[in-house]
Design a protein around this motif. Sequence first.
Motif, PDB file in Angstrom:
ATOM      1  N   ILE A 105      56.682 -20.012 -40.844  1.00 45.13           N
ATOM      2  CA  ILE A 105      55.298 -20.023 -40.344  1.00 45.13           C
ATOM      3  C   ILE A 105      55.389 -20.183 -38.831  1.00 45.13           C
ATOM      4  CG2 ILE A 105      53.169 -21.374 -40.303  1.00 45.13           C
ATOM      5  CD1 ILE A 105      53.808 -22.092 -43.262  1.00 45.13           C
ATOM      6  N   PHE A 106      54.662 -19.355 -38.081  1.00 47.18           N
ATOM      7  CA  PHE A 106      54.801 -19.380 -36.621  1.00 47.18           C
ATOM      8  C   PHE A 106      53.456 -19.083 -35.965  1.00 47.18           C
ATOM      9  CE2 PHE A 106      56.055 -15.318 -38.444  1.00 47.18           C
ATOM     10  CZ  PHE A 106      55.321 -14.402 -37.705  1.00 47.18           C
ATOM     11  N   PRO A 107      53.298 -19.491 -34.696  1.00 45.95           N
ATOM     12  CA  PRO A 107      52.007 -19.296 -34.028  1.00 45.95           C
ATOM     13  C   PRO A 107      51.736 -17.820 -33.727  1.00 45.95           C
ATOM     14  CG  PRO A 107      53.380 -20.896 -32.859  1.00 45.95           C
ATOM     15  CD  PRO A 107      54.254 -20.202 -33.836  1.00 45.95           C
ATOM     16  N   PRO A 108      50.471 -17.451 -33.592  1.00 47.12           N
ATOM     17  CA  PRO A 108      50.164 -16.090 -33.167  1.00 47.12           C
ATOM     18  C   PRO A 108      50.806 -15.821 -31.816  1.00 47.12           C
ATOM     19  CG  PRO A 108      48.207 -17.498 -33.042  1.00 47.12           C
ATOM     20  CD  PRO A 108      49.267 -18.284 -33.738  1.00 47.12           C
ATOM     21  N   ASN A 109      51.083 -14.555 -31.532  1.00 43.78           N
ATOM     22  CA  ASN A 109      51.642 -14.160 -30.243  1.00 43.78           C
ATOM     23  C   ASN A 109      53.098 -14.590 -30.039  1.00 43.78           C
ATOM     24  OD1 ASN A 109      50.568 -12.448 -28.354  1.00 43.78           O
ATOM     25  ND2 ASN A 109      50.379 -14.062 -26.818  1.00 43.78           N
ATOM     26  N   THR A 110      53.794 -14.883 -31.138  1.00 46.08           N
ATOM     27  CA  THR A 110      55.206 -15.237 -31.030  1.00 46.08           C
ATOM     28  C   THR A 110      56.047 -13.960 -30.999  1.00 46.08           C
ATOM     29  OG1 THR A 110      54.882 -17.321 -32.198  1.00 46.08           O
ATOM     30  CG2 THR A 110      57.107 -16.408 -32.226  1.00 46.08           C
ATOM     31  N   ALA A 111      56.998 -13.901 -30.063  1.00 49.29           N
ATOM     32  CA  ALA A 111      57.886 -12.745 -29.995  1.00 49.29           C
ATOM     33  C   ALA A 111      58.971 -12.867 -31.058  1.00 49.29           C
ATOM     34  CB  ALA A 111      58.517 -12.651 -28.615  1.00 49.29           C
ATOM     35  N   LYS A 141      43.324 -19.068 -33.313  1.00 50.15           N
ATOM     36  CA  LYS A 141      43.742 -18.136 -34.357  1.00 50.15           C
ATOM     37  C   LYS A 141      44.682 -18.812 -35.338  1.00 50.15           C
ATOM     38  CE  LYS A 141      43.502 -13.782 -31.801  1.00 50.15           C
ATOM     39  NZ  LYS A 141      44.337 -12.670 -31.300  1.00 50.15           N
ATOM     40  N   PRO A 142      44.631 -18.407 -36.597  1.00 48.45           N
ATOM     41  CA  PRO A 142      45.554 -19.000 -37.571  1.00 48.45           C
ATOM     42  C   PRO A 142      46.999 -18.638 -37.261  1.00 48.45           C
ATOM     43  CG  PRO A 142      44.260 -17.221 -38.557  1.00 48.45           C
ATOM     44  CD  PRO A 142      43.718 -17.437 -37.188  1.00 48.45           C
ATOM     45  N   PHE A 143      47.926 -19.471 -37.727  1.00 45.79           N
ATOM     46  CA  PHE A 143      49.348 -19.162 -37.618  1.00 45.79           C
ATOM     47  C   PHE A 143      49.681 -17.975 -38.536  1.00 45.79           C
ATOM     48  CE2 PHE A 143      51.678 -23.049 -35.696  1.00 45.79           C
ATOM     49  CZ  PHE A 143      50.703 -23.178 -34.734  1.00 45.79           C
ATOM     50  N   GLU A 187      48.394 -13.704 -42.057  1.00 42.27           N
ATOM     51  CA  GLU A 187      47.947 -15.037 -41.654  1.00 42.27           C
ATOM     52  C   GLU A 187      48.465 -16.069 -42.644  1.00 42.27           C
ATOM     53  OE1 GLU A 187      43.734 -14.916 -41.106  1.00 42.27           O
ATOM     54  OE2 GLU A 187      43.896 -13.665 -39.309  1.00 42.27           O
ATOM     55  N   ALA A 188      48.842 -17.242 -42.128  1.00 38.85           N
ATOM     56  CA  ALA A 188      49.384 -18.305 -42.975  1.00 38.85           C
ATOM     57  C   ALA A 188      48.293 -19.332 -43.276  1.00 38.85           C
ATOM     58  CB  ALA A 188      50.554 -18.989 -42.275  1.00 38.85           C
ATOM     59  N   GLN A 189      48.434 -19.985 -44.401  1.00 41.56           N
ATOM     60  CA  GLN A 189      47.576 -21.124 -44.726  1.00 41.56           C
ATOM     61  C   GLN A 189      48.302 -22.378 -44.257  1.00 41.56           C
ATOM     62  OE1 GLN A 189      44.668 -20.593 -46.373  1.00 41.56           O
ATOM     63  NE2 GLN A 189      45.077 -18.391 -46.541  1.00 41.56           N
ATOM     64  N   THR A 190      47.731 -23.095 -43.291  1.00 39.41           N
ATOM     65  CA  THR A 190      48.378 -24.333 -42.856  1.00 39.41           C
ATOM     66  C   THR A 190      47.393 -25.486 -42.942  1.00 39.41           C
ATOM     67  OG1 THR A 190      47.801 -23.812 -40.573  1.00 39.41           O
ATOM     68  CG2 THR A 190      50.024 -23.239 -41.281  1.00 39.41           C
ATOM     69  N   GLU A 191      47.967 -26.696 -43.065  1.00 37.97           N
ATOM     70  CA  GLU A 191      47.147 -27.906 -43.210  1.00 37.97           C
ATOM     71  C   GLU A 191      46.310 -28.113 -41.950  1.00 37.97           C
ATOM     72  OE1 GLU A 191      49.719 -31.162 -44.119  1.00 37.97           O
ATOM     73  OE2 GLU A 191      48.126 -32.627 -43.744  1.00 37.97           O
ATOM     74  N   HIS A 192      46.934 -27.937 -40.778  1.00 39.12           N
ATOM     75  CA  HIS A 192      46.232 -28.098 -39.504  1.00 39.12           C
ATOM     76  C   HIS A 192      46.132 -26.735 -38.831  1.00 39.12           C
ATOM     77  CE1 HIS A 192      47.025 -32.381 -40.054  1.00 39.12           C
ATOM     78  NE2 HIS A 192      48.285 -32.053 -40.289  1.00 39.12           N
ATOM     79  N   TRP A 211      55.366 -26.175 -36.697  1.00 37.85           N
ATOM     80  CA  TRP A 211      54.773 -24.893 -37.112  1.00 37.85           C
ATOM     81  C   TRP A 211      54.419 -24.898 -38.601  1.00 37.85           C
ATOM     82  CZ3 TRP A 211      58.380 -20.572 -34.636  1.00 37.85           C
ATOM     83  CH2 TRP A 211      58.166 -20.551 -33.253  1.00 37.85           C
ATOM     84  N   ASP A 212      55.292 -25.535 -39.399  1.00 38.34           N
ATOM     85  CA  ASP A 212      55.091 -25.540 -40.852  1.00 38.34           C
ATOM     86  C   ASP A 212      53.695 -25.983 -41.251  1.00 38.34           C
ATOM     87  OD1 ASP A 212      57.377 -24.518 -41.883  1.00 38.34           O
ATOM     88  OD2 ASP A 212      58.378 -26.431 -42.236  1.00 38.34           O
ATOM     89  N   VAL A 213      53.097 -26.880 -40.439  1.00 41.29           N
ATOM     90  CA  VAL A 213      51.762 -27.379 -40.795  1.00 41.29           C
ATOM     91  C   VAL A 213      50.725 -26.968 -39.749  1.00 41.29           C
ATOM     92  CG1 VAL A 213      52.561 -29.302 -42.209  1.00 41.29           C
ATOM     93  CG2 VAL A 213      52.325 -29.615 -39.737  1.00 41.29           C
ATOM     94  N   GLY A 214      51.037 -25.932 -38.966  1.00 39.06           N
ATOM     95  CA  GLY A 214      50.035 -25.396 -38.034  1.00 39.06           C
ATOM     96  C   GLY A 214      49.971 -26.121 -36.699  1.00 39.06           C
ATOM     97  N   LEU A 215      50.973 -26.935 -36.371  1.00 41.36           N
ATOM     98  CA  LEU A 215      50.968 -27.634 -35.077  1.00 41.36           C
ATOM     99  C   LEU A 215      51.980 -26.986 -34.120  1.00 41.36           C
ATOM    100  CD1 LEU A 215      50.862 -31.351 -36.388  1.00 41.36           C
ATOM    101  CD2 LEU A 215      48.948 -29.806 -35.866  1.00 41.36           C
TER     102      LEU A 215
END
Lengths: 684, 684
Positions: free
Chosen positions: B492-498, B585-587, B575-580, A511-515
């Motif tokens: 940092i976590f994916p969208p739609n995370t509970a 949708k952004p994390f 929204e988070a800035q991530t490398e990937h 998650w830290d890098v968007g994966l």
Amino acid sequence: MHPPQWIAAWVLLLHGCATGWPLQGASARTSVRDCSVDPPYLPPTATNTTARLAALRGTMRAHSVHAYIVPSTDAHMSEYIAERDSRLGWLTGFTGSAGTVVVTQDKAALWTDSRYWTQAERQLDCNWELQRTPWIESIGLWILEAVPAEGNISLDPFLFSIDAWNSYSQALHGSGRTLLPIETNLVDQVWGDQRPPPASGEIYSLPAAFTGSSWQEKVAGIRQQMKQHIQRPTAVLLSGLEETAWLFNLRGDDIPYNPVFYSYTLLTNSSISLFVDKRRLAAAARQSLQASCPGPLCVELWEYGQARAQLQYYAQGNVTIWLGTEYTTYGLYSVIPQEKLLEDSYSPIMLAKAVKNAKEQEMLRAAHVRDAVAVIQYLLWLEKMVPQGQVDEFSGAQYIDALRQAQEHSHGPSFQSISASGLNAALAHYSPSNQSSRKLSVGEMYLSDTGGQYLDGTTDITRTVYWGVPTPLQKEAYTRVLMGNIDLSRLIFPPNTAGRVVESFARRALWDVGLNYGHGTGHGIGNFLSVHEWPVGFQSNNVPLTAGMFTSIEPGYYRDGEFGIRIEDVALVVEAQTEHQTGEKPFLTFEVVSLVPYDRNLIDLSLLSPEQIRYLNAYYETIRARVGPELLRQQLEEAYRWLQRSTEPFPLGSAATTVAAATTTLGMLPLASLLSVLLTRLQA
Amino acid sequence: MHPPQWIAAWVLLLHGCATGWPLQGASARTSVRDCSVDPPYLPPTATNTTARLAALRGTMRAHSVHAYIVPSTDAHMSEYIAERDSRLGWLTGFTGSAGTVVVTQDKAALWTDSRYWTQAERQLDCNWELQRTPWIESIGLWILEAVPAEGNISLDPFLFSIDAWNSYSQALHGSGRTLLPIETNLVDQVWGDQRPPPASGEIYSLPAAFTGSSWQEKVAGIRQQMKQHIQRPTAVLLSGLEETAWLFNLRGDDIPYNPVFYSYTLLTNSSISLFVDKRRLAAAARQSLQASCPGPLCVELWEYGQARAQLQYYAQGNVTIWLGTEYTTYGLYSVIPQEKLLEDSYSPIMLAKAVKNAKEQEMLRAAHVRDAVAVIQYLLWLEKMVPQGQVDEFSGAQYIDALRQAQEHSHGPSFQSISASGLNAALAHYSPSNQSSRKLSVGEMYLSDTGGQYLDGTTDITRTVYWGVPTPLQKEAYTRVLMGNIDLSRLIFPPNTAGRVVESFARRALWDVGLNYGHGTGHGIGNFLSVHEWPVGFQSNNVPLTAGMFTSIEPGYYRDGEFGIRIEDVALVVEAQTEHQTGEKPFLTFEVVSLVPYDRNLIDLSLLSPEQIRYLNAYYETIRARVGPELLRQQLEEAYRWLQRSTEPFPLGSAATTVAAATTTLGMLPLASLLSVLLTRLQA
């Protein structure tokens, strides 16, 4: 065991698929059907279902049925099913492990989840609509459009869980249409004598050396729980196949990879009824079950088909019947009056089975040591053979299966081996077939997810390896998957914690890098039983983690069309040593019992924290201590040397250096500047 | 809003209690009732309920009721209630915020959770049994014993959620007893003219400067959602008080701390019906609601008491009514035919309200800057006054309330201030009273959990401070609570995370050493609305986190009889800035909007990782940048200097050193040995 819902991407387990669909061979255009041209184009993988459908529709008319629903499971809500129960597969030609079919007089539709859409387009003919929204609400709306008001919608009540029945019922409620259970399965009527015969193999007792406790002790334990329960149940209904197999220490081979047999059990406070094909019971097994007859520890034998009638008869008394709603079918549930039910998600048998006693734990540990020997031999063999271009996915899978088979107490693989090279590994559930198998190469990542059945335990392990030079992304992704595996494995957590609230620790480094990855993080596992053993794991319907449970821990990362990574170990929940204690019970943590090193070539040490490196080194020491002697005992000196090489401790310095490097980037560098000052002075 | 279940310890929110019960003053022996002696001993805090109970029993006989159930909530399932709705409190004398009462002709029992057992023993007289298992199954079993078969069990259907009704119904099912809703509240009949009158304050429109969008825009958005929903609802029922207040940008003062007013709304695709005490509407508010009459944006006004009849009338048509089952009462729900219901846990209004738009976000940020000024002034004042022995818990609470009141746009506190010193802070929900208040001292830890209502936002912040020398355990526990706060805030976590799958990050640092806390980790918060705003948060019934939601993050640690720690901030999901990037949708991550530094005196820097220290320093920079100028604008130079002192960046070196130290303990010490080699050479 659980049909995909809208949260499918999160909850799906791995290795649930029967056939691989590699992204090579026939071009995408000719490999799938095209029903928009005249005549329709069908690939050779499609099945002609016209006659079967016509026959089914005839039977439906005879029963005044306007729509018939066919699921992909069996009468025990099994995850793996026998060929004989693959009604959906026979009717449609579709061999995926999850789906639902509805047939009306002029329409036929299959619902399945995204894992199987391409496969379905290759296997279905143009009699079938493919529907991509496999939840019951959506199926219900389709039925409401396809079936006139006053129509009958039918299904076999023994193939639907209580929840599924209720959902269909709710979807049709107030619409004028009737949901009508028919106990004769209409597909079976049409399938006729082409349907594979019932299993006939022997049902046998496990040798005492391989049982955690006698079946009499298990029965006593469950009866004790019944007595202590506030609602005083008088009986427990066992409808999961693993439940009866576990309770009586019996095994069979009715279902591939799962040593279970078709059966139900009704365990009351004074009697035990086992419903099974009696003729198949080995003499010793029968003797063990009936040694104490008559009496409360006498197992009365009934034919499998008598279960429903006997349950109905028992339910007429002044009784309370305890059952697990997650896997009991509506066909059985509906014969018990509501006020005589004690419903839990899982029966006390499922919960007792999930917590292994000391002997069962020791057996599972021992099975994993021999299993590690086979996997280590395989990794060493690959290292030598792949550069020669001698291995493909299928031959690799055959080779690891053979290596396991050679280990003591082996009873074959615990599921169809997943052996996936390069882009094929991006399909998390891919298995190769003889017809289509990609060659392994030093220039591609390779993922092997395999497991064994041994008399003392069931195993399941995934290693991802790369013999060439990985790209920065491959190395970063592998390292972050490993960090997730480590972070969850070393987590300390309070007793009674549900897996779902800790599984994110396996994802955070990604998650830290968007994966991220789109499947569950783990599942329970048995002692020579199922490789997916409910209700243990990290999903929302799993029970709290308890000392003595075994679960897999298996984060991954998949890049469509490029590569796939998964690192899976089996771990035992154990008590943790903590400085303080909150509450009366100690906190818990995991002891990893899979004992195979990871691929050093894919680890970017600079990403790991000192704690992660320390953990890894301690794990490698354990591997050496447990597997090393076994390799020597089996005279596998080359594998022993490979193990020593592969478990060299990692230097902690890298992590410390990373901190310093990070420090530098931040502009605050006490340690780095101290070093630099010292170096300058030395040079001076 | 949610009654305690067996998981009570995990889910209970903080500051839900009306009165403090410090562990000092009267001795434990004389402060609670003793019904075993003759005559019974009652402390002065107990209420004589004999007459009230006798009157209620008379009314019950008149209605042929054998058992009457009284809950602690109001007709909107509100968390905080008006005095007029405190039926349970009046009947029993018990003032805790959660409980259930059942009265029969010869018995009377109160069920409440462990937070309130001592309080109940101090407030109840001997007419009452105290029951400690506050779940409906258990209450049902008690009723089955207390009420003869064929008996009537009654309740006011407007005071029970759908779920609660179903649970009681299930508990009594098949027992011969009848669950009978009676719309006349029997307690109100007995309470008579002693019952506080209905609220009479003005219901007013928020000035446009303090609304995120006009009520017409909000209505249009909800109607759009109705149109797009697959089940095509024709109406939404708003029964939560926050729902109507939010939709129309109206506020009132019917309930302490929550600027809401008694109301229901039925929003259909062509009309809007607001059920409210019409006379209380300010002229401007009425004008705003009726400017477009007649038409689809005309708000028709009805009396509050007409809601049920109008809903029933509407439900006779060809309609589908969308509602939130978590907070709609059975009294309303039961008038809608099943097939005309569209049930979700939360209505679309609740979900729309939870996601703040850009202007609402800006307003909440701005409110937190002014709120920080008040809290910083308070911390500075404590630093000076506590050593002089001049402050007790109650006067402290009064002082912070006054400081907030002095800030622009203030509308008073958002809940009763929690101000707890030493061992009192171990009771997570403690608030002091004028009668009993502990003196603050430099030798005790002090916990302050307070919040404000401002026209632009609602705030809620907890700081724990210590002016003396903390014990090692106090310092370790505080630091680990802070680490948890940081780890969740920087996740940092994916969208739609509970929220429930990430809240453990707030606990891990405590878990590592066997510590934990027994309450939830956070809750949503409003723009000048409720301090606990459902359905945002980290509990199992909260919805997935979405950019634009605000939630508190509030780990803690409590040591019975010794001290309590909690560190609470409000954070915005961004929204988070991530490398990937995975998916479309952004994390997501959090932006902390509470802007008050933590107590440096309690932080053990050696426990923090470099990442945690970097995060902390960046947060402190934000505090300086946002609050510093406001302090200067308000000419609070001393507070400004205090802020500068308190937000000095922490050296990253300590963490790096820690790594080296840890390295040493492990026996693998590349960096440490490099240093030592260098030092040795220098000395040589």
